[in-house]
Write a protein that holds these residues in place. Structure first.
Motif, mmCIF file in Angstrom:
data_model
loop_
_atom_site.group_PDB
_atom_site.id
_atom_site.type_symbol
_atom_site.label_atom_id
_atom_site.label_comp_id
_atom_site.label_asym_id
_atom_site.label_seq_id
_atom_site.Cartn_x
_atom_site.Cartn_y
_atom_site.Cartn_z
ATOM 1 N N ASP A 196 -16.659 1.451 7.898
ATOM 2 C CA ASP A 196 -15.347 1.483 8.570
ATOM 3 C C ASP A 196 -14.271 0.870 7.691
ATOM 4 O OD1 ASP A 196 -16.501 2.670 10.778
ATOM 5 O OD2 ASP A 196 -16.786 0.779 11.861
ATOM 6 N N SER A 197 -14.617 -0.239 7.046
ATOM 7 C CA SER A 197 -13.650 -0.924 6.191
ATOM 8 C C SER A 197 -13.272 -0.066 4.987
ATOM 9 C CB SER A 197 -14.227 -2.264 5.721
ATOM 10 O OG SER A 197 -13.389 -2.884 4.784
ATOM 11 N N LYS A 198 -14.275 0.583 4.372
ATOM 12 C CA LYS A 198 -14.004 1.380 3.177
ATOM 13 C C LYS A 198 -13.213 2.645 3.508
ATOM 14 C CE LYS A 198 -16.016 -1.591 0.618
ATOM 15 N NZ LYS A 198 -15.160 -2.522 -0.154
ATOM 16 N N GLU A 199 -13.464 3.227 4.692
ATOM 17 C CA GLU A 199 -12.685 4.403 5.087
ATOM 18 C C GLU A 199 -11.216 4.042 5.246
ATOM 19 O OE1 GLU A 199 -14.719 5.643 8.598
ATOM 20 O OE2 GLU A 199 -16.062 7.026 7.534
ATOM 21 N N LYS A 200 -10.963 2.868 5.845
ATOM 22 C CA LYS A 200 -9.584 2.414 5.987
ATOM 23 C C LYS A 200 -8.971 2.099 4.622
ATOM 24 C CE LYS A 200 -6.042 1.175 8.453
ATOM 25 N NZ LYS A 200 -5.267 2.186 9.230
ATOM 26 N N SER A 201 -9.791 1.528 3.716
ATOM 27 C CA SER A 201 -9.292 1.205 2.369
ATOM 28 C C SER A 201 -8.884 2.463 1.613
ATOM 29 C CB SER A 201 -10.374 0.456 1.577
ATOM 30 O OG SER A 201 -10.662 -0.791 2.169
ATOM 31 N N VAL A 202 -9.681 3.528 1.734
ATOM 32 C CA VAL A 202 -9.350 4.784 1.058
ATOM 33 C C VAL A 202 -8.043 5.356 1.614
ATOM 34 C CG1 VAL A 202 -10.058 7.188 0.786
ATOM 35 C CG2 VAL A 202 -11.705 5.366 0.403
ATOM 36 N N GLN A 203 -7.906 5.312 2.932
ATOM 37 C CA GLN A 203 -6.673 5.812 3.547
ATOM 38 C C GLN A 203 -5.457 5.048 3.008
ATOM 39 O OE1 GLN A 203 -6.611 5.522 7.834
ATOM 40 N NE2 GLN A 203 -4.376 5.722 7.907
ATOM 41 N N LEU A 204 -5.566 3.739 2.979
ATOM 42 C CA LEU A 204 -4.447 2.918 2.490
ATOM 43 C C LEU A 204 -4.207 3.129 1.000
ATOM 44 C CD1 LEU A 204 -5.230 -0.423 4.390
ATOM 45 C CD2 LEU A 204 -3.462 1.275 4.934
ATOM 46 N N ALA A 205 -5.298 3.311 0.223
ATOM 47 C CA ALA A 205 -5.153 3.529 -1.225
ATOM 48 C C ALA A 205 -4.433 4.840 -1.509
ATOM 49 C CB ALA A 205 -6.522 3.519 -1.897
ATOM 50 N N HIS A 206 -4.750 5.883 -0.729
ATOM 51 C CA HIS A 206 -4.061 7.169 -0.904
ATOM 52 C C HIS A 206 -2.583 7.046 -0.544
ATOM 53 C CE1 HIS A 206 -7.999 9.688 -0.568
ATOM 54 N NE2 HIS A 206 -7.866 9.096 -1.732
ATOM 55 N N GLU A 207 -2.323 6.359 0.568
ATOM 56 C CA GLU A 207 -0.923 6.176 0.965
ATOM 57 C C GLU A 207 -0.170 5.368 -0.079
ATOM 58 O OE1 GLU A 207 -1.109 4.342 4.781
ATOM 59 O OE2 GLU A 207 -1.866 6.137 5.805
ATOM 60 N N ASN A 208 -0.808 4.341 -0.607
ATOM 61 C CA ASN A 208 -0.170 3.512 -1.637
ATOM 62 C C ASN A 208 0.106 4.322 -2.901
ATOM 63 O OD1 ASN A 208 0.534 0.823 -2.890
ATOM 64 N ND2 ASN A 208 -1.204 1.409 -4.202
ATOM 65 N N TYR A 209 -0.874 5.154 -3.298
ATOM 66 C CA TYR A 209 -0.680 5.966 -4.503
ATOM 67 C C TYR A 209 0.484 6.940 -4.330
ATOM 68 C CZ TYR A 209 -1.620 9.162 -8.339
ATOM 69 O OH TYR A 209 -1.498 9.941 -9.470
ATOM 70 N N ASP A 210 0.559 7.569 -3.147
ATOM 71 C CA ASP A 210 1.641 8.529 -2.907
ATOM 72 C C ASP A 210 3.008 7.843 -2.969
ATOM 73 O OD1 ASP A 210 -0.215 10.521 -2.597
ATOM 74 O OD2 ASP A 210 -0.265 10.395 -0.397
ATOM 75 N N VAL A 211 3.075 6.642 -2.384
ATOM 76 C CA VAL A 211 4.348 5.910 -2.395
ATOM 77 C C VAL A 211 4.731 5.505 -3.814
ATOM 78 C CG1 VAL A 211 5.481 3.760 -1.682
ATOM 79 C CG2 VAL A 211 4.125 5.067 -0.022
ATOM 80 N N VAL A 212 3.785 4.926 -4.557
ATOM 81 C CA VAL A 212 4.071 4.463 -5.923
ATOM 82 C C VAL A 212 4.402 5.640 -6.825
ATOM 83 C CG1 VAL A 212 3.095 3.321 -7.951
ATOM 84 C CG2 VAL A 212 2.643 2.404 -5.680
ATOM 85 N N HIS A 213 3.655 6.769 -6.622
ATOM 86 C CA HIS A 213 3.920 7.958 -7.436
ATOM 87 C C HIS A 213 5.339 8.467 -7.211
ATOM 88 C CE1 HIS A 213 3.572 12.467 -8.091
ATOM 89 N NE2 HIS A 213 3.376 11.948 -9.292
ATOM 90 N N SER A 214 5.742 8.508 -5.944
ATOM 91 C CA SER A 214 7.103 8.957 -5.620
ATOM 92 C C SER A 214 8.149 8.015 -6.221
ATOM 93 C CB SER A 214 7.259 9.033 -4.101
ATOM 94 O OG SER A 214 8.575 9.371 -3.748
ATOM 95 N N ARG A 215 7.897 6.715 -6.126
ATOM 96 C CA ARG A 215 8.832 5.739 -6.681
ATOM 97 C C ARG A 215 8.894 5.850 -8.203
ATOM 98 N NH1 ARG A 215 10.445 1.360 -3.779
ATOM 99 N NH2 ARG A 215 10.225 0.001 -5.596
ATOM 100 N N TYR A 216 7.731 6.123 -8.815
ATOM 101 C CA TYR A 216 7.715 6.216 -10.274
ATOM 102 C C TYR A 216 8.492 7.444 -10.747
ATOM 103 C CZ TYR A 216 6.066 6.658 -15.062
ATOM 104 O OH TYR A 216 6.022 6.783 -16.420
ATOM 105 N N ILE A 217 8.297 8.559 -10.068
ATOM 106 C CA ILE A 217 9.006 9.787 -10.435
ATOM 107 C C ILE A 217 10.515 9.591 -10.319
ATOM 108 C CG2 ILE A 217 9.404 12.200 -9.789
ATOM 109 C CD1 ILE A 217 6.796 11.670 -11.288
#
Length: 441
Positions: free
Chosen positions: A376-397
């Motif tokens: 359960d913890s790792k599934e939530k971590s993956v969800q948050l990691a994907h959301e974090n990557y999308d946000v950082v990627h958008s900010r970087y672009i």
């Protein structure tokens, strides 16, 4: 020009990896194998299990041999001989004379005996043989459990590594796309060349990680196919339906009750019974033995007469034979004490094995609970990691974050996806460990 060369080099390297994958796939023969089929193949082809099967067959034969002691003993002998002349003298060896003897001798003897009472030695010997047969069966079951758990471990590792391969391949594709975006930004003057270099290094690390995973898959696959008797060219593909099935976790009390049938506990129990039978065998040595006997002898010539009688002589008898070893009164006391100590040791070992099993079941059950929580913890971590990557990627672009932020987001995403793959396998591993502990794998 720099961009073109760099793209060529990257394309060549990645094409090399894909080419290796293609060669491996061409040489290998993919085969989807489920857990049940894996166990059946191991039972049929494992060299270790074959050895234990032979041990069981040997023990079965030993029981038959020990039961033969109940049958009568029958023996016959036939002999022919040449008898030389005799010589006779006074007691001081004077006045010696030659004694003529019949030269042809013959003997035929037939003897039959039947044990009536042996103090329990025969029945105890049969019981010990039957217990040894049960020991061989329990050792076979225990060996099967060990081999099956080893195979399950390799099987789950193989599934885990295939998941890791997909994660690496996905991240490699994602990183390549990101490099293209950064190169485009570099041409427009909104990115630095060092940003490209950092992600190229990231790509190389991902490709190296993929290579490591592929090599580990080859090694594990080889160990699996050789153990279950398949050709080394077969590439085992784990059955993904296994990982989608719901597991009946049951209660810890259920598993604690199941442990009573565990092969290791059966072996400990049989060790106690065997020690007790050895005590009975020692006690049997302190008792008399009674048997029936019959014999017939046909001899010639008759040499006990002087001069010898050149005739055949036949005689027979039947009777009861009673034997008692008086030395057992003082010899077997020490043997009996030794046997009693061995029984005490076997009982203590039985308690120790049961205690270890109980603790092992408790630990495996708690770890299974923890594995569900970890998933359960790792599934939530993956969800948050994907959301974090999308946000950082958008900010970087949009020039609002640094390339180091992107690298951190990429690494977090990769790490969380790999940990999720491990957590999915971890539940099955703990479940199978629980079944192996109680001997029901």
């Amino acid at each position: 020009m720099i961009k073109s060369n760099r793209n060529c080099i990257n394309g060549f390297l990645f094409a090399g990896i894909l080419n290796c994958l293609g060669c491996m796939s061409a040489a290998a023969q993919p085969k989807v194998i489920g857990i049940d089929e894996l166990f059946e193949l191991a039972d049929a082809n494992s060299k270790s299990i074959k050895v234990h099967n032979l041990a069981v067959a040997e023990a079965v034969q030993a029981v038959k041999v020990s039961k033969n002691d109940r049958l009568p003993s029958i023996e016959a002998s036939l002999s022919f001989s040449y008898i030389g002349d005799g010589w006779m003298s006074d007691r001081d060896f004077s006045n010696g004379i030659k004694a003529e003897m019949p030269h042809f001798g013959n003997n035929f003897a037939f003897k039959a005996t039947q044990a009536v009472y042996t103090g329990g030695a025969i029945s105890t010997g049969i019981e010990m043989s039957e217990l040894q047969k049960q020991v061989a069966d329990a050792e076979l079951d225990n060996d099967k459990q060990n081999i099956r758990f080893m195979l399950v471990g390799h099987y789950l590792d193989l599934y885990q590594l295939n998941n890791q391969r997909k994660v690496y391949q996905k991240n490699i594709e994602q990183t390549k796309l990101l490099i293209e975006e950064i190169e485009s930004a570099f041409e427009q003057g909104t990115a630095l060349k060092s940003d490209i270099t950092r992600y190229e290094l990231q790509l190389k690390n991902l490709e190296l990680g993929l290579t490591n995973v592929l090599n580990r898959i080859k090694i594990l696959n080889r160990e699996l196919v050789t153990t279950i008797g398949l050709d080394t060219n077969v590439e085992i593909i784990p059955d993904t339906t296994l990982f989608a099935m719901g597991l009946d976790k049951k209660s810890e009390l259920h598993w604690q009750e199941e442990r009573m049938n565990a092969p290791v506990l059966k072996l400990a129990n049989l060790g106690v019974e065997l020690s007790e039978r050895r005590q009975d065998m020692v006690r049997a040595g302190r008792r008399p033995t009674v048997g029936l006997m019959a014999s017939n002898n046909f001899d010639g010539p008759i040499l006990i007469e002087v001069p010898p009688i050149n005739k055949n002589f036949n005689y027979w008898f039947v009777g009861v034979n009673v034997t008692y070893k008086f030395d057992s009164l003082f010899k077997n006391n020490k043997k009996l004490k030794q046997a009693k100590l061995a029984t005490l040791k076997a009982r203590e070992n039985q308690l120790l094995v049961d205690e270890k099993l109980s603790n092992g079941v408790n630990a495996a059950y708690i770890n299974l609970d923890e594995a569900y929580t970890r998933l359960d913890s790792k599934e939530k971590s993956v969800q948050l990691a994907h959301e974090n990557y999308d946000v950082v990627h958008s900010r970087y672009i949009n020039g609002l974050s640094l390339v180091t932020d992107m690298l951190d987001a990429s690494n977090i995403q990769l790490s969380s996806e790999l940990e999720l793959a491990n957590a999915q396998v971890g539940i099955l591993y703990q479940y199978f460990l629980l079944k192996k502990t109680v001997g029901t794998l």
